[in-house]
Design an enzyme around this catalytic site. Structure first.
Site, PDB file in Angstrom:
ATOM      1  N   TRP A  97       0.852  -1.191   0.000  1.00  0.00           N
ATOM      2  CA  TRP A  97       0.000   0.000   0.000  1.00  0.00           C
ATOM      3  C   TRP A  97       0.888   1.241   0.000  1.00  0.00           C
ATOM      4  O   TRP A  97       1.847   1.326   0.773  1.00  0.00           O
ATOM      5  CB  TRP A  97      -0.890  -0.057   1.243  1.00  0.00           C
ATOM      6  CG  TRP A  97      -1.811   1.096   1.437  1.00  0.00           C
ATOM      7  CD1 TRP A  97      -2.615   1.692   0.516  1.00  0.00           C
ATOM      8  CD2 TRP A  97      -2.055   1.781   2.682  1.00  0.00           C
ATOM      9  NE1 TRP A  97      -3.338   2.704   1.095  1.00  0.00           N
ATOM     10  CE2 TRP A  97      -3.014   2.780   2.422  1.00  0.00           C
ATOM     11  CE3 TRP A  97      -1.562   1.642   3.979  1.00  0.00           C
ATOM     12  CZ2 TRP A  97      -3.485   3.640   3.412  1.00  0.00           C
ATOM     13  CZ3 TRP A  97      -2.027   2.480   4.963  1.00  0.00           C
ATOM     14  CH2 TRP A  97      -2.977   3.482   4.683  1.00  0.00           C
ATOM     15  N   ASP A 113      -0.701  -5.804   9.415  1.00  0.00           N
ATOM     16  CA  ASP A 113      -1.695  -4.813   9.028  1.00  0.00           C
ATOM     17  C   ASP A 113      -2.941  -5.599   8.625  1.00  0.00           C
ATOM     18  O   ASP A 113      -2.939  -6.296   7.607  1.00  0.00           O
ATOM     19  CB  ASP A 113      -1.183  -3.970   7.856  1.00  0.00           C
ATOM     20  CG  ASP A 113      -2.145  -2.825   7.517  1.00  0.00           C
ATOM     21  OD1 ASP A 113      -3.231  -2.756   8.120  1.00  0.00           O
ATOM     22  OD2 ASP A 113      -1.811  -2.014   6.625  1.00  0.00           O
ATOM     23  N   LYS A 169     -13.212  -1.150   6.151  1.00  0.00           N
ATOM     24  CA  LYS A 169     -13.778  -2.011   5.103  1.00  0.00           C
ATOM     25  C   LYS A 169     -14.855  -2.947   5.645  1.00  0.00           C
ATOM     26  O   LYS A 169     -15.958  -3.005   5.129  1.00  0.00           O
ATOM     27  CB  LYS A 169     -12.667  -2.845   4.445  1.00  0.00           C
ATOM     28  CG  LYS A 169     -11.425  -2.066   4.012  1.00  0.00           C
ATOM     29  CD  LYS A 169     -11.707  -1.123   2.865  1.00  0.00           C
ATOM     30  CE  LYS A 169     -10.462  -0.523   2.244  1.00  0.00           C
ATOM     31  NZ  LYS A 169      -9.650   0.329   3.093  1.00  0.00           N
TER      32      LYS A 169
END
Length: 405
Positions: free
Chosen positions: A134, A215, A251
């Site tokens: 990311w 993560d 999310k």
């Protein structure tokens, strides 16, 4: 008169958020935004989960709720339930009080707080992150004062995992280095290690005393199962070793703008965990003092109620299943069209994103000619697709692959 800031130069647009800016400025009715990392319905609309609306209503209707500051580490119930969600209800680490959890500002804030804590209190200041990863990861760790190195992760030739390269690079890392691991649904590639490969990674990392920093941005969103998507983390915690975990509810509960996340640090003993928590507080206090109430209260309300929790898992699976269905539709449509190349990676990869293998020139061509917006590395958000827009995307990909080398 000159401004005291006249030497400030204009910064480039964020490569991910800039895609949406360009998309919004495009008047074409055919445009598609596949850059945004947020779930969309089949109609292309943002979704607020029913269970989230119910929890929110319950909170609004509670006259005893006040708006006082909450503790530096956040809401106690939220922290306890977040640790349980990622580590499992029967986790020995939780039972032995070896976990300290701090409510933070979504995944980004959790990573930043963890990184600052490590810079101050860990003997190594180098962190190895996957290549690619990311786009915000290197910036977060660099600004916290850690030195960023990369380990091989993605193999463009197979559009899968470069497992050998990963093992070699982690094997060559200095003893005690920090290693960032995506818990599931690797962003941007959608490529994850198998359970057997995770076990090999764990053994290698523990043998070299490498410190795992997970993560976890997509728990439940990748496979549709909260437990399946937490397996990588639980494998590492089960061996009694230490690790850090950044969680995000952006999310899986659709709470993007509420900025709800947690940082859990699993320690060797309850005494160490207590000391670690005292120092994490000293990181948070001068940064943002204490976290916001609303989003974390929504999460705690849902996780506390067995009925709401159950309804959440059903809605979550519905989102995950729609993304899996989009993968199948896109793969089948490319196959039917006879688009050159092997597109099987679209159904092998998991989670919100697919790394298409399209190059920068092809991406630019698709934006210019077909008004299809995605990040320049060829990553597309499967959640941005719908049955209606798949044919247009297939036309764009076919043209790009056949006309732009």
């Amino acid at each position: 008169m000159d401004s005291v800031f006249s030497k400030v130069v204009r910064a480039p647009e964020d490569p991910i958020l800039g895609v949406t800016v360009a998309y919004n400025n495009d008047p074409s009715p055919a445009k598609i935004n596949l850059g945004v990392g947020a779930y969309r319905t089949e109609e292309g609309k943002p979704l607020v989960l029913d269970v989230v609306r119910r929890a929110e209503q319950q909170l609004v209707n509670d006259p005893s709720r006040i708006k006082e500051y909450i503790p530096i580490v956040g809401i106690a119930d939220f922290n306890k339930l977040s640790a349980k969600l990622i580590l499992g209800a029967d986790s020995p680490a939780i039972k032995e009080n070896r976990v300290t959890t701090t409510q933070c500002l979504s995944g980004t804030g959790s990573l930043r707080v963890g990184a600052e804590f490590l810079k101050l209190h860990y003997h190594q200041s180098v962190i190895f992150i996957p290549k690619p990863t990311w786009g915000n990861h290197p910036k977060i760790f660099n600004l916290a004062g850690l030195s960023v190195e990369y380990y091989r992760y993605y193999d463009p030739a197979t559009r899968g995992l470069d497992f050998q390269g990963l093992l070699e690079d982690l094997g060559a890392a200095p003893s005690g280095a920090i290693v960032l691991l995506h818990a599931c649904a690797h962003n941007p590639t959608g490529v994850d290690p198998t359970p057997e490969q995770w076990e090999q990674i764990r053994q290698l990392m523990r043998s070299k005393s490498l410190l795992p920093f997970f993560d976890s941005a997509y728990q439940g969103f990748a496979s549709g199962s909260l437990d399946t998507d937490a397996q990588s983390v639980r494998t590492f915690v089960a061996d009694g070793g230490e690790c850090l975990i950044a969680q995000s509810y952006a999310k899986n509960m659709g709470l993007y703008g509420e900025r709800v996340g947690a940082l859990s640090i699993v320690c060797k003993s309850a005494d160490v965990a207590s000391k670690v928590e005292s120092q994490v507080k000293l990181v948070v206090r001068p940064m943002y003092s204490s976290p916001p109430i609303h989003g974390a209260s929504i999460v705690a309300t849902i996780l506390k109620s067995s009925d709401m929790y159950n309804d959440w898992t059903i809605e979550l699976k519905g989102m995950a299943d729609r993304i899996i269905s989009m993968r199948k539709q896109l793969f089948e449509a490319l196959k039917t069209k006879g688009t050159p190349g092997d597109w099987s990676h679209i159904i092998k990869q998991i989670g919100m994103f697919t790394f298409t293998g399209l190059n920068k020139e092809q991406v630019a061509f698709m934006t210019k000619e077909f008004h299809v917006y995605m990040t320049s590395d060829g990553r597309i958000s499967m959640a941005g697709l719908s049955s209606k827009t798949v044919p247009h995307l297939v036309e764009a990909i076919h043209a790009a692959v056949t006309q732009v080398v």
